[in-house]
Design a protein around this motif. Structure first.
Motif, PDB file in Angstrom:
ATOM      1  N   GLY A 181       0.818  -1.215   0.000  1.00 12.46           N
ATOM      2  CA  GLY A 181       0.000   0.000   0.000  1.00 12.46           C
ATOM      3  C   GLY A 181       0.846   1.257   0.000  1.00 12.46           C
ATOM      4  N   ALA A 182       1.913   1.248   0.787  1.00 12.08           N
ATOM      5  CA  ALA A 182       2.804   2.408   0.841  1.00 12.08           C
ATOM      6  C   ALA A 182       3.492   2.625  -0.504  1.00 12.08           C
ATOM      7  CB  ALA A 182       3.842   2.218   1.941  1.00 12.08           C
ATOM      8  N   GLY A 183       3.908   1.548  -1.138  1.00 15.09           N
ATOM      9  CA  GLY A 183       4.543   1.654  -2.450  1.00 15.09           C
ATOM     10  C   GLY A 183       3.585   2.179  -3.507  1.00 15.09           C
ATOM     11  N   LEU A 184       2.353   1.677  -3.503  1.00 15.10           N
ATOM     12  CA  LEU A 184       1.339   2.167  -4.446  1.00 15.10           C
ATOM     13  C   LEU A 184       1.088   3.656  -4.241  1.00 15.10           C
ATOM     14  CD1 LEU A 184      -1.257  -0.745  -4.398  1.00 15.10           C
ATOM     15  CD2 LEU A 184       0.081   0.007  -6.361  1.00 15.10           C
ATOM     16  N   GLY A 185       0.938   4.042  -2.987  1.00 15.78           N
ATOM     17  CA  GLY A 185       0.698   5.452  -2.680  1.00 15.78           C
ATOM     18  C   GLY A 185       1.851   6.328  -3.110  1.00 15.78           C
ATOM     19  N   ARG A 186       3.060   5.862  -2.876  1.00 15.18           N
ATOM     20  CA  ARG A 186       4.249   6.636  -3.271  1.00 15.18           C
ATOM     21  C   ARG A 186       4.299   6.788  -4.781  1.00 15.18           C
ATOM     22  NH1 ARG A 186       9.884   7.808  -2.295  1.00 15.18           N
ATOM     23  NH2 ARG A 186      10.381   8.984  -4.165  1.00 15.18           N
ATOM     24  N   GLY A 187       4.038   5.714  -5.499  1.00 14.33           N
ATOM     25  CA  GLY A 187       4.076   5.780  -6.963  1.00 14.33           C
ATOM     26  C   GLY A 187       3.061   6.750  -7.521  1.00 14.33           C
ATOM     27  N   MET A 188       1.847   6.689  -7.017  1.00 18.08           N
ATOM     28  CA  MET A 188       0.803   7.608  -7.490  1.00 18.08           C
ATOM     29  C   MET A 188       1.112   9.045  -7.074  1.00 18.08           C
ATOM     30  SD  MET A 188      -2.672   5.453  -6.964  1.00 18.08           S
ATOM     31  CE  MET A 188      -3.120   4.202  -8.131  1.00 18.08           C
ATOM     32  N   GLY A 189       1.597   9.201  -5.858  1.00 21.95           N
ATOM     33  CA  GLY A 189       1.953  10.535  -5.379  1.00 21.95           C
ATOM     34  C   GLY A 189       3.059  11.167  -6.203  1.00 21.95           C
ATOM     35  N   GLU A 190       4.003  10.346  -6.623  1.00 21.50           N
ATOM     36  CA  GLU A 190       5.124  10.833  -7.426  1.00 21.50           C
ATOM     37  C   GLU A 190       4.631  11.411  -8.752  1.00 21.50           C
ATOM     38  OE1 GLU A 190       9.090  11.628  -7.635  1.00 21.50           O
ATOM     39  OE2 GLU A 190       8.264  10.432  -6.020  1.00 21.50           O
ATOM     40  N   ILE A 191       3.641  10.775  -9.349  1.00 17.67           N
ATOM     41  CA  ILE A 191       3.090  11.264 -10.615  1.00 17.67           C
ATOM     42  C   ILE A 191       2.394  12.601 -10.393  1.00 17.67           C
ATOM     43  CG2 ILE A 191       1.432  10.793 -12.472  1.00 17.67           C
ATOM     44  CD1 ILE A 191       4.042   9.067 -12.487  1.00 17.67           C
ATOM     45  N   GLY A 192       1.626  12.704  -9.309  1.00 18.23           N
ATOM     46  CA  GLY A 192       0.964  13.973  -8.988  1.00 18.23           C
ATOM     47  C   GLY A 192       1.961  15.095  -8.747  1.00 18.23           C
ATOM     48  N   LEU A 193       3.041  14.784  -8.056  1.00 16.32           N
ATOM     49  CA  LEU A 193       4.070  15.794  -7.804  1.00 16.32           C
ATOM     50  C   LEU A 193       4.756  16.217  -9.099  1.00 16.32           C
ATOM     51  CD1 LEU A 193       5.651  14.456  -4.485  1.00 16.32           C
ATOM     52  CD2 LEU A 193       4.263  16.524  -4.782  1.00 16.32           C
ATOM     53  N   GLY A 194       4.926  15.276 -10.005  1.00 20.98           N
ATOM     54  CA  GLY A 194       5.521  15.610 -11.302  1.00 20.98           C
ATOM     55  C   GLY A 194       4.640  16.577 -12.085  1.00 20.98           C
ATOM     56  N   ALA A 195       3.339  16.350 -12.048  1.00 20.63           N
ATOM     57  CA  ALA A 195       2.409  17.252 -12.727  1.00 20.63           C
ATOM     58  C   ALA A 195       2.446  18.636 -12.079  1.00 20.63           C
ATOM     59  CB  ALA A 195       0.995  16.679 -12.679  1.00 20.63           C
ATOM     60  N   GLU A 254       2.865   4.048 -10.100  1.00 22.58           N
ATOM     61  CA  GLU A 254       3.213   5.008 -11.145  1.00 22.58           C
ATOM     62  C   GLU A 254       2.524   4.640 -12.457  1.00 22.58           C
ATOM     63  OE1 GLU A 254       7.453   4.716 -11.157  1.00 22.58           O
ATOM     64  OE2 GLU A 254       7.669   5.967  -9.372  1.00 22.58           O
ATOM     65  N   THR A 255       2.529   3.360 -12.770  1.00 19.06           N
ATOM     66  CA  THR A 255       1.902   2.890 -14.005  1.00 19.06           C
ATOM     67  C   THR A 255       0.394   3.121 -13.970  1.00 19.06           C
ATOM     68  OG1 THR A 255       3.627   1.222 -14.215  1.00 19.06           O
ATOM     69  CG2 THR A 255       1.630   0.894 -15.513  1.00 19.06           C
ATOM     70  N   ALA A 256      -0.232   2.787 -12.859  1.00 24.54           N
ATOM     71  CA  ALA A 256      -1.684   2.964 -12.736  1.00 24.54           C
ATOM     72  C   ALA A 256      -2.076   4.433 -12.856  1.00 24.54           C
ATOM     73  CB  ALA A 256      -2.166   2.393 -11.409  1.00 24.54           C
ATOM     74  N   ALA A 257      -1.264   5.309 -12.277  1.00 23.88           N
ATOM     75  CA  ALA A 257      -1.585   6.735 -12.330  1.00 23.88           C
ATOM     76  C   ALA A 257      -1.470   7.292 -13.744  1.00 23.88           C
ATOM     77  CB  ALA A 257      -0.664   7.510 -11.390  1.00 23.88           C
ATOM     78  N   LEU A 258      -0.659   6.658 -14.572  1.00 25.68           N
ATOM     79  CA  LEU A 258      -0.474   7.140 -15.946  1.00 25.68           C
ATOM     80  C   LEU A 258      -1.405   6.472 -16.952  1.00 25.68           C
ATOM     81  CD1 LEU A 258       3.403   7.404 -16.099  1.00 25.68           C
ATOM     82  CD2 LEU A 258       1.750   9.270 -16.008  1.00 25.68           C
ATOM     83  N   LEU A 259      -2.113   5.433 -16.564  1.00 22.91           N
ATOM     84  CA  LEU A 259      -2.997   4.728 -17.513  1.00 22.91           C
ATOM     85  C   LEU A 259      -4.025   5.648 -18.178  1.00 22.91           C
ATOM     86  CD1 LEU A 259      -3.627   1.267 -15.829  1.00 22.91           C
ATOM     87  CD2 LEU A 259      -2.331   1.752 -17.903  1.00 22.91           C
ATOM     88  N   PRO A 260      -4.678   6.545 -17.452  1.00 19.05           N
ATOM     89  CA  PRO A 260      -5.651   7.412 -18.139  1.00 19.05           C
ATOM     90  C   PRO A 260      -5.020   8.266 -19.231  1.00 19.05           C
ATOM     91  CG  PRO A 260      -5.982   7.501 -15.772  1.00 19.05           C
ATOM     92  CD  PRO A 260      -4.711   6.741 -16.015  1.00 19.05           C
ATOM     93  N   ALA A 299       8.868  -5.937  -2.585  1.00 14.94           N
ATOM     94  CA  ALA A 299       7.417  -5.707  -2.660  1.00 14.94           C
ATOM     95  C   ALA A 299       7.099  -4.225  -2.735  1.00 14.94           C
ATOM     96  CB  ALA A 299       6.727  -6.329  -1.448  1.00 14.94           C
ATOM     97  N   THR A 300       7.810  -3.416  -1.957  1.00 16.79           N
ATOM     98  CA  THR A 300       7.563  -1.976  -1.948  1.00 16.79           C
ATOM     99  C   THR A 300       7.941  -1.364  -3.291  1.00 16.79           C
ATOM    100  OG1 THR A 300       8.016  -1.945   0.421  1.00 16.79           O
ATOM    101  CG2 THR A 300       8.015   0.168  -0.699  1.00 16.79           C
ATOM    102  N   GLY A 301       9.084  -1.754  -3.828  1.00  9.60           N
ATOM    103  CA  GLY A 301       9.516  -1.227  -5.121  1.00  9.60           C
ATOM    104  C   GLY A 301       8.592  -1.611  -6.258  1.00  9.60           C
ATOM    105  N   MET A 302       8.145  -2.871  -6.248  1.00  8.26           N
ATOM    106  CA  MET A 302       7.210  -3.312  -7.292  1.00  8.26           C
ATOM    107  C   MET A 302       5.877  -2.577  -7.184  1.00  8.26           C
ATOM    108  SD  MET A 302       8.163  -7.393  -7.348  1.00  8.26           S
ATOM    109  CE  MET A 302       6.660  -7.855  -8.155  1.00  8.26           C
ATOM    110  N   ALA A 303       5.424  -2.365  -5.967  1.00  6.99           N
ATOM    111  CA  ALA A 303       4.170  -1.649  -5.766  1.00  6.99           C
ATOM    112  C   ALA A 303       4.309  -0.190  -6.178  1.00  6.99           C
ATOM    113  CB  ALA A 303       3.723  -1.746  -4.309  1.00  6.99           C
TER     114      ALA A 303
END
Length: 85
Positions: free
Chosen positions: A6-20, A74-80, A65-69
């Motif tokens: 969960g922490a890895g997923l959140g970090r990945g999605m958050g990273e995309i938002g911060l990039g925007a 990041e991938t899920a956040a960019l799918l749209p 596990a954290t890195g893969m998540a």
């Protein structure tokens, strides 16, 4: 381990938002809103530091596990955006 995922997923999605947010800040600087643009970019730097600090214990306990998540987040956040292209 589920918390690490969960922490890895959140970090990945958050990273995309911060990039925007960083891109918006850069754009504002280019059109003359230097103060707002710099603030947004500085906020991104603070956000990245906070995300890294929050993720560190999970990364230490379950690095794979954290890195893969994180990658999955990041991938899920960019799918749209892929659908729009």
């Amino acid at each position: 381990m589920l918390e690490s995922i969960g922490a890895g997923l959140g970090r990945g999605m958050g990273e995309i938002g911060l990039g925007a947010q960083r891109l918006v800040g850069m754009g504002l600087e280019k059109i003359g809103a230097e103060k707002a643009g710099k603030w947004l970019q500085e906020d991104v730097a603070r956000g990245k530091q906070k995300l890294e600090a929050e993720l560190a214990p999970y990364k230490a306990a379950y690095p794979t596990a954290t890195g893969m998540a994180q990658f999955a987040g990041e991938t899920a956040a960019l799918l749209p955006s892929g659908g729009m292209l």
